[in-house]
Design an enzyme around this catalytic site. Structure first.
Site, PDB file in Angstrom:
ATOM      1  N   LYS A   3       0.876  -1.173   0.017  1.00  0.00           N
ATOM      2  CA  LYS A   3      -0.017  -0.101  -0.034  1.00  0.00           C
ATOM      3  C   LYS A   3       0.917   1.331  -0.054  1.00  0.00           C
ATOM      4  CE  LYS A   3      -4.201  -2.114   1.970  1.00  0.00           C
ATOM      5  NZ  LYS A   3      -4.952  -2.177   3.368  1.00  0.00           N
ATOM      6  N   TYR A  43     -12.392  -1.712  -3.436  1.00  0.00           N
ATOM      7  CA  TYR A  43     -12.838  -1.799  -2.210  1.00  0.00           C
ATOM      8  C   TYR A  43     -14.479  -1.569  -2.038  1.00  0.00           C
ATOM      9  CZ  TYR A  43      -8.329  -2.063  -0.111  1.00  0.00           C
ATOM     10  OH  TYR A  43      -6.994  -2.424   0.134  1.00  0.00           O
ATOM     11  N   PHE A  51     -15.400   3.995   7.140  1.00  0.00           N
ATOM     12  CA  PHE A  51     -13.949   4.540   6.746  1.00  0.00           C
ATOM     13  C   PHE A  51     -13.945   4.264   5.332  1.00  0.00           C
ATOM     14  CE2 PHE A  51     -13.859  -0.131   8.139  1.00  0.00           C
ATOM     15  CZ  PHE A  51     -13.350  -0.606   6.917  1.00  0.00           C
ATOM     16  N   ARG A  79      -2.246 -14.176   4.741  1.00  0.00           N
ATOM     17  CA  ARG A  79      -3.061 -13.490   5.847  1.00  0.00           C
ATOM     18  C   ARG A  79      -2.440 -13.626   7.224  1.00  0.00           C
ATOM     19  NH1 ARG A  79      -7.245 -10.224   4.378  1.00  0.00           N
ATOM     20  NH2 ARG A  79      -7.714  -9.972   6.531  1.00  0.00           N
ATOM     21  N   THR A  85      -5.380  -6.743  10.782  1.00  0.00           N
ATOM     22  CA  THR A  85      -5.644  -5.495  10.364  1.00  0.00           C
ATOM     23  C   THR A  85      -4.801  -4.376  11.043  1.00  0.00           C
ATOM     24  OG1 THR A  85      -7.760  -6.250   9.569  1.00  0.00           O
ATOM     25  CG2 THR A  85      -7.490  -3.850   9.254  1.00  0.00           C
ATOM     26  N   ARG A  96       2.684  -6.588   8.984  1.00  0.00           N
ATOM     27  CA  ARG A  96       1.976  -5.351   9.484  1.00  0.00           C
ATOM     28  C   ARG A  96       2.676  -5.017  10.807  1.00  0.00           C
ATOM     29  NH1 ARG A  96      -3.994  -6.770   7.584  1.00  0.00           N
ATOM     30  NH2 ARG A  96      -4.205  -5.388   5.718  1.00  0.00           N
ATOM     31  N   ASN A 106      -1.992   0.387   6.829  1.00  0.00           N
ATOM     32  CA  ASN A 106      -1.404  -0.896   7.377  1.00  0.00           C
ATOM     33  C   ASN A 106      -0.617  -1.853   6.469  1.00  0.00           C
ATOM     34  OD1 ASN A 106      -3.458  -1.742   5.770  1.00  0.00           O
ATOM     35  ND2 ASN A 106      -4.554  -2.910   7.286  1.00  0.00           N
ATOM     36  N   HIS A 109      -2.119  -5.481   1.526  1.00  0.00           N
ATOM     37  CA  HIS A 109      -3.374  -5.972   1.303  1.00  0.00           C
ATOM     38  C   HIS A 109      -3.209  -7.475   1.091  1.00  0.00           C
ATOM     39  CE1 HIS A 109      -7.349  -6.839  -0.170  1.00  0.00           C
ATOM     40  NE2 HIS A 109      -6.852  -7.289  -1.126  1.00  0.00           N
ATOM     41  N   GLU A 120      -9.408  -9.936  -7.690  1.00  0.00           N
ATOM     42  CA  GLU A 120      -8.502  -9.072  -7.506  1.00  0.00           C
ATOM     43  C   GLU A 120      -7.352  -9.171  -8.426  1.00  0.00           C
ATOM     44  OE1 GLU A 120      -7.679  -9.297  -3.164  1.00  0.00           O
ATOM     45  OE2 GLU A 120      -9.975  -8.269  -2.735  1.00  0.00           O
TER      46      GLU A 120
HETATM   47  P1  ADP Z   1      -7.942  -6.498   5.880  1.00  0.00           P
HETATM   48  O1  ADP Z   1      -7.036  -5.569   4.955  1.00  0.00           O
HETATM   49  O2  ADP Z   1      -7.197  -6.829   6.903  1.00  0.00           O
HETATM   50  O3  ADP Z   1      -8.589  -7.493   4.933  1.00  0.00           O
HETATM   51  P2  ADP Z   1     -10.737  -4.965   6.016  1.00  0.00           P
HETATM   52  O4  ADP Z   1     -10.928  -5.908   4.987  1.00  0.00           O
HETATM   53  O5  ADP Z   1     -11.513  -5.450   7.372  1.00  0.00           O
HETATM   54  O6  ADP Z   1      -9.034  -5.575   6.559  1.00  0.00           O
HETATM   55  O7  ADP Z   1     -10.351  -3.564   5.735  1.00  0.00           O
HETATM   56  C1  ADP Z   1      -9.956  -3.280   4.473  1.00  0.00           C
HETATM   57  C2  ADP Z   1      -8.881  -2.144   4.842  1.00  0.00           C
HETATM   58  O8  ADP Z   1      -9.545  -0.876   5.228  1.00  0.00           O
HETATM   59  C3  ADP Z   1      -7.703  -2.305   5.867  1.00  0.00           C
HETATM   60  O9  ADP Z   1      -6.732  -2.990   5.629  1.00  0.00           O
HETATM   61  C4  ADP Z   1      -7.456  -0.812   6.307  1.00  0.00           C
HETATM   62  O10 ADP Z   1      -6.431  -0.279   5.088  1.00  0.00           O
HETATM   63  C5  ADP Z   1      -8.835  -0.118   6.155  1.00  0.00           C
HETATM   64  N1  ADP Z   1      -9.578  -0.055   7.504  1.00  0.00           N
HETATM   65  C6  ADP Z   1     -10.037  -0.942   8.040  1.00  0.00           C
HETATM   66  N2  ADP Z   1     -10.657  -0.709   9.353  1.00  0.00           N
HETATM   67  C7  ADP Z   1     -10.422   0.502   9.380  1.00  0.00           C
HETATM   68  C8  ADP Z   1     -10.804   1.377  10.353  1.00  0.00           C
HETATM   69  N3  ADP Z   1     -11.669   1.161  11.379  1.00  0.00           N
HETATM   70  N4  ADP Z   1     -10.535   2.717  10.232  1.00  0.00           N
HETATM   71  C9  ADP Z   1      -9.752   3.000   9.144  1.00  0.00           C
HETATM   72  N5  ADP Z   1      -9.372   2.257   8.018  1.00  0.00           N
HETATM   73  C10 ADP Z   1      -9.653   1.087   8.334  1.00  0.00           C
HETATM   74 MG    MG Z   2     -10.162  -7.530   3.803  1.00  0.00          MG
END
Ligand code: ADP
Ligand code: MG
Length: 132
Positions: A3, A43, A51, A79, A85, A96, A106, A109, A120
């Site tokens: 990212k 997304y 968010f 993962r 996350t 991470r 973070n 992805h 994807e």
């Molecule tokens: P992951 O990337 O671990 O699969 P999610 O699919 O839940 O996590 O969320 C997608 C992305 O959205 C996260 O990697 C992060 O960049 C962002 N994100 C998730 N939760 C939050 C939050 N509470 N506030 C801000 N950004 C968030």
């Molecule tokens: Mg996700």
């Protein structure tokens, strides 16, 4: 994807090293900069989340590295390699834990299912860009 925060901080090489050391092989890779429309599409599953706007702004804030990775049990193992996350909850030794700035920024992805990995992969790459 690596990212924007991690690309900006010059952590791309270190993250790719960790991915290769963990046994993944790279089938496709490129540096690219997502447009707003592309980030919104990628997304779209999160569009009702509070968010979403922040996520789209962040993912378009700078270049990213997109890659297709191959390994047995790839989704689950990747993962595990990237960690939770929220870096505050990510295990020691995960990408991470080492490189993420925050729950939002973070560093990486990872696809959450084989089905989404295929969607994807096709989002980022055409067939002729994929090796093998
Ligand atoms: P992951 O990337 O671990 O699969 P999610 O699919 O839940 O996590 O969320 C997608 C992305 O959205 C996260 O990697 C992060 O960049 C962002 N994100 C998730 N939760 C939050 C939050 N509470 N506030 C801000 N950004 C968030
Ligand atoms: Mg996700």
């Amino acid at each position: 994807m690596i990212k924007p925060d991690a690309v900006e901080a010059n952590n791309t090489g270190k993250i790719i090293d960790m991915i290769i050391d963990a046994g993944f092989s790279i089938k496709a890779m490129k540096l690219t900069h997502l447009t707003k429309g592309e980030a919104e599409t990628f997304y779209a599953v999160h569009k009702e989340r509070p968010f979403y706007g922040e996520l789209v702004d962040y993912m378009t804030s700078g270049p990213i590295v997109a890659a297709i990775l191959e390994k047995s049990n790839a989704v689950e193992d990747f993962r595990k390699l990237i960690g939770a996350t929220d870096p505050a909850e990510a295990a020691e030794g995960t990408i991470r834990k080492q490189f993420a700035e925050s729950k939002a920024k973070n560093a990486v992805h990872g696809s959450d299912s084989d089905e989404n990995a295929e969607i994807e992969s096709n989002f980022h790459f055409s067939e002729r860009e994929i090796v093998g």
